[in-house]
Scaffold this motif. Structure first.
Motif, PDB file in Angstrom:
ATOM      1  N   LEU A 270      -0.900   4.494   5.883  1.00 41.66           N
ATOM      2  CA  LEU A 270      -2.261   4.649   5.362  1.00 41.66           C
ATOM      3  C   LEU A 270      -3.081   5.538   6.292  1.00 41.66           C
ATOM      4  O   LEU A 270      -3.770   6.454   5.835  1.00 41.66           O
TER       5      LEU A 270
ATOM      6  N   VAL B   8       0.831  -1.204   0.000  1.00 38.37           N
ATOM      7  CA  VAL B   8       0.000   0.000   0.000  1.00 38.37           C
ATOM      8  C   VAL B   8       0.869   1.259   0.000  1.00 38.37           C
ATOM      9  O   VAL B   8       0.469   2.294  -0.532  1.00 38.37           O
TER      10      VAL B   8
ATOM     11  N   TYR C 174      -1.966   9.122   5.853  1.00 41.80           N
ATOM     12  CA  TYR C 174      -2.473   9.701   4.603  1.00 41.80           C
ATOM     13  C   TYR C 174      -3.960  10.045   4.730  1.00 41.80           C
ATOM     14  O   TYR C 174      -4.386  11.111   4.293  1.00 41.80           O
TER      15      TYR C 174
ATOM     16  N   HIS D 224       1.679  -4.600   4.528  1.00 43.82           N
ATOM     17  CA  HIS D 224       1.130  -3.270   4.282  1.00 43.82           C
ATOM     18  C   HIS D 224       1.383  -2.374   5.483  1.00 43.82           C
ATOM     19  O   HIS D 224       1.154  -2.777   6.627  1.00 43.82           O
TER      20      HIS D 224
ATOM     21  N   LEU E 242       0.351   4.842  -1.991  1.00 46.25           N
ATOM     22  CA  LEU E 242       0.311   6.106  -1.270  1.00 46.25           C
ATOM     23  C   LEU E 242       1.354   7.089  -1.798  1.00 46.25           C
ATOM     24  O   LEU E 242       1.095   8.287  -1.867  1.00 46.25           O
TER      25      LEU E 242
END
Length: 76
Positions: free
Chosen positions: A57, A13, A60, A52, A17
């Motif tokens: 995440l 991921v 973000y 991940h 990103l």
């Protein structure tokens, strides 16, 4: 140039990103499509060995890039 698609069973991921945080080229918006985002479901692994970075995440999502449309999908 302003569209990217990532399969989370083969790509971390963090890579999606990185693309989501970059400025769009030749347009106002960038579309980043994240397919097979199983890590957002109750399923645990599905056989993928990709790790991940959930902290990235979360960071973000707390401060998204305003020019990026980030789409998550478990199955397409």
């Amino acid at each position: 140039m302003n569209y990217a698609s990532y399969d989370m069973e083969t790509t971390p991921v963090a890579q999606a990103l990185d693309d989501a945080m970059s400025a769009p080229f030749f347009g106002d918006k960038r579309l980043v499509f994240v397919d097979r985002a199983y890590f957002l479901t109750t399923e645990t692994h599905r056989g993928s060995k990709i790790e991940h970075d959930m902290a990235s995440l979360t960071s973000y999502l707390e401060h998204p890039e305003p020019t990026t449309i980030l789409v998550f999908c478990d199955e397409w």
